[in-house]
Design a protein around this motif. Structure first.
Motif, short mmCIF file in Angstrom:
data_model
loop_
_atom_site.label_atom_id
_atom_site.label_comp_id
_atom_site.label_asym_id
_atom_site.label_seq_id
_atom_site.Cartn_x
_atom_site.Cartn_y
_atom_site.Cartn_z
N LYS A 257 37.77 33.99 35.22
CA LYS A 257 37.34 32.61 34.94
C LYS A 257 36.49 32.01 36.04
O LYS A 257 36.32 30.79 36.11
N ASP A 258 35.92 32.84 36.88
CA ASP A 258 35.04 32.36 37.95
C ASP A 258 33.64 32.19 37.37
O ASP A 258 32.78 33.05 37.48
N TYR A 259 33.43 31.03 36.75
CA TYR A 259 32.19 30.82 36.00
C TYR A 259 30.98 30.66 36.91
O TYR A 259 29.86 31.01 36.52
N LEU A 260 31.17 30.16 38.11
CA LEU A 260 30.06 30.02 39.04
C LEU A 260 29.54 31.39 39.46
O LEU A 260 28.32 31.61 39.54
N SER A 261 30.43 32.33 39.68
CA SER A 261 30.01 33.70 40.02
C SER A 261 29.33 34.36 38.83
O SER A 261 28.39 35.15 39.00
N GLN A 262 29.80 34.04 37.62
CA GLN A 262 29.15 34.59 36.42
C GLN A 262 27.70 34.10 36.32
O GLN A 262 26.79 34.86 36.00
N LYS A 263 27.51 32.82 36.64
CA LYS A 263 26.16 32.25 36.60
C LYS A 263 25.27 32.93 37.65
O LYS A 263 24.12 33.27 37.38
N GLY A 264 25.82 33.14 38.85
CA GLY A 264 25.07 33.83 39.89
C GLY A 264 24.72 35.25 39.50
O GLY A 264 23.62 35.73 39.77
N LEU A 265 25.66 35.93 38.84
CA LEU A 265 25.41 37.30 38.39
C LEU A 265 24.28 37.33 37.38
O LEU A 265 23.39 38.18 37.45
N ARG A 266 24.28 36.38 36.45
CA ARG A 266 23.20 36.32 35.45
C ARG A 266 21.85 36.08 36.11
O ARG A 266 20.83 36.66 35.71
N LYS A 267 21.81 35.23 37.14
CA LYS A 267 20.55 34.96 37.85
C LYS A 267 20.04 36.22 38.54
O LYS A 267 18.85 36.55 38.47
N PHE B 283 19.68 43.93 45.12
CA PHE B 283 20.21 43.23 43.95
C PHE B 283 21.26 44.07 43.24
O PHE B 283 22.28 43.55 42.78
N THR B 284 21.04 45.39 43.18
CA THR B 284 22.00 46.28 42.53
C THR B 284 23.33 46.26 43.28
O THR B 284 24.40 46.23 42.66
N ASN B 285 23.28 46.27 44.62
CA ASN B 285 24.52 46.18 45.40
C ASN B 285 25.24 44.87 45.14
O ASN B 285 26.46 44.85 44.98
N LYS B 286 24.49 43.76 45.08
CA LYS B 286 25.11 42.46 44.81
C LYS B 286 25.73 42.44 43.42
O LYS B 286 26.82 41.90 43.23
N ILE B 287 25.03 43.03 42.45
CA ILE B 287 25.52 43.05 41.07
C ILE B 287 26.82 43.84 40.98
O ILE B 287 27.78 43.39 40.36
N ARG B 288 26.86 44.99 41.64
CA ARG B 288 28.08 45.80 41.61
C ARG B 288 29.24 45.08 42.29
O ARG B 288 30.38 45.13 41.83
N ARG B 289 28.95 44.39 43.40
CA ARG B 289 29.99 43.66 44.11
C ARG B 289 30.52 42.49 43.25
O ARG B 289 31.73 42.28 43.15
N LEU B 290 29.60 41.75 42.62
CA LEU B 290 30.02 40.62 41.78
C LEU B 290 30.77 41.11 40.54
O LEU B 290 31.72 40.45 40.09
N THR B 291 30.36 42.23 39.99
CA THR B 291 31.03 42.76 38.80
C THR B 291 32.48 43.11 39.12
O THR B 291 33.39 42.78 38.35
#
Length: 88
Positions: free
Chosen positions: A43-53, A27-35
């Motif tokens: 303005k990629d709101y779908l990725s922001q929602k995924g990051l919050r999840k 999860f930490t790797n995914k969070i760093r990649r999404l960040t």
């Protein structure tokens, strides 16, 4: 334990991808990649929602680990460098 040696320890645990440490690590790797993605695409709101999840899932796993085994929890957050140290 260095960060590189910790990554190798986690990699060796691939036979147990259900362990809390492995899940938090992935999860930490995914969070760093999404960040880093969101720094470019604000303005990629779908990725922001995924990051919050993913942040919520990691937070719940860390809370569980904190209750069950405080030593493993402190080791994990120290090695992944994901929590700020409290200074007063």
């Amino acid at each position: 334990m260095e960060k590189n040696s910790f990554i190798s320890v986690i990699s060796q645990k691939k036979e147990n991808p259900g362990s809390v440490e492995f899940q938090v690590f992935s999860f930490t790797n995914k969070i760093r990649r999404l960040t880093s993605h969101l720094e470019l695409h604000k303005k990629d709101y779908l990725s922001q929602k995924g990051l919050r999840k993913i942040l919520g899932k990691r937070q719940r796993l860390l809370a569980y680990l904190s209750k069950k085994n405080r030593v493993r929890y402190k080791e994990l957050i120290g090695q992944l460098n994901i929590r700020e140290t409290k200074t007063r």
